[in-house]
Design an enzyme around this catalytic site. Sequence first.
Site, PDB file in Angstrom:
ATOM      1  CD  GLU A 176      -7.209  -4.137 -17.176  1.00  0.00           C
ATOM      2  OE1 GLU A 176      -8.129  -4.292 -18.014  1.00  0.00           O
ATOM      3  OE2 GLU A 176      -7.182  -4.719 -16.078  1.00  0.00           O
ATOM      4  CE  LYS A 211      -5.693  -4.308 -12.857  1.00  0.00           C
ATOM      5  NZ  LYS A 211      -6.431  -5.591 -12.812  1.00  0.00           N
ATOM      6  CE  LYS A 269     -11.716  -5.186 -17.519  1.00  0.00           C
ATOM      7  NZ  LYS A 269     -10.391  -5.456 -16.955  1.00  0.00           N
ATOM      8  CD  GLU A 296     -15.517  -9.472 -17.730  1.00  0.00           C
ATOM      9  OE1 GLU A 296     -14.581  -8.762 -18.134  1.00  0.00           O
ATOM     10  OE2 GLU A 296     -15.953  -9.432 -16.563  1.00  0.00           O
ATOM     11  CG  ASN A 325     -13.008 -11.908 -15.524  1.00  0.00           C
ATOM     12  OD1 ASN A 325     -11.928 -12.326 -15.119  1.00  0.00           O
ATOM     13  ND2 ASN A 325     -13.447 -10.687 -15.259  1.00  0.00           N
ATOM     14  CD  GLU A 364     -12.132 -10.406 -19.912  1.00  0.00           C
ATOM     15  OE1 GLU A 364     -12.238  -9.615 -18.957  1.00  0.00           O
ATOM     16  OE2 GLU A 364     -13.044 -10.596 -20.727  1.00  0.00           O
ATOM     17  CB  SER A 365      -8.784 -12.550 -14.412  1.00  0.00           C
ATOM     18  OG  SER A 365      -9.490 -11.343 -14.549  1.00  0.00           O
TER      19      SER A 365
END
Length: 260
Positions: free
Chosen positions: A55, A57, A117, A166, A187, A217-218
């Site tokens: 990512e 970001k 995103k 998601e 997520n 994710e995350s």
Amino acid sequence: MILDEIVAKRRTRLAAALAKTDRAEMKKRALATPRPDANAVYQLFRDDGVHIIGEVKKASPSKGLIAPDFDYQKIAKEYAQAGVTAISVLTEPDFFRGGLAYLEDITREVSVPVLRKDFIIDDYMIYQARAAGARIILLIVAILTPQQVADYLKLAHQLGLAALVEAHDADEVKVALEAGAQMIGVNNRNLKDFTVAPDNCLRLREAVPADKIFIAESGIKSAADIQLLKAAGVNGVLIGETLMRAKNKVAKVKELKGES
């Protein structure tokens, strides 16, 4: 609730974008670009191996400014050099300091698929994504009705875009599946308060059929985390902060993939 604030800001910015470039014109721009191949993107994630979505970001609501020195094109090229399967680019400007211009520039620099995103709340944003060169979009079940999830997924596929749908809990996974999602991202972060439960994706793994692509994710920070997820049948991981804070991003991707 942070998510409500983000969506409210997105609606305001959407209205401004429509006033500048109307829906018909944005659709025209999108269709003027070469049609991507959604199935080819899905196949990449079905292939064997550790699939990382790196990512790009600059900031986040929970962490604030992450990358003061934000050479986003250099970062994207490093990710591609390191062998990521796809690159995620934040395009939400108010809370993540992202922008469509970042996505447009990055898609010109790399050949790997790029994910928009963002908090997509209107089909206009899907046309924007294709016009900007994205090959994947993010659809967040928590901010859409089940009908919107199904409609936006159908439109994405008509445009040749893959979609990462998601979810955060079992009910949202069910909505994603009923909409026909091929690639589901679970997520670990609760978007309502931005807290992270690192094992959320493991708890929900069995809720997603094996023939669907499962993206975690995350909160994924190490090669050990990835190996644990891979053993559970996860196809890929989306990693943002860990990579953004790494001084040597090529080395960090290789380390996460167990190649260093």
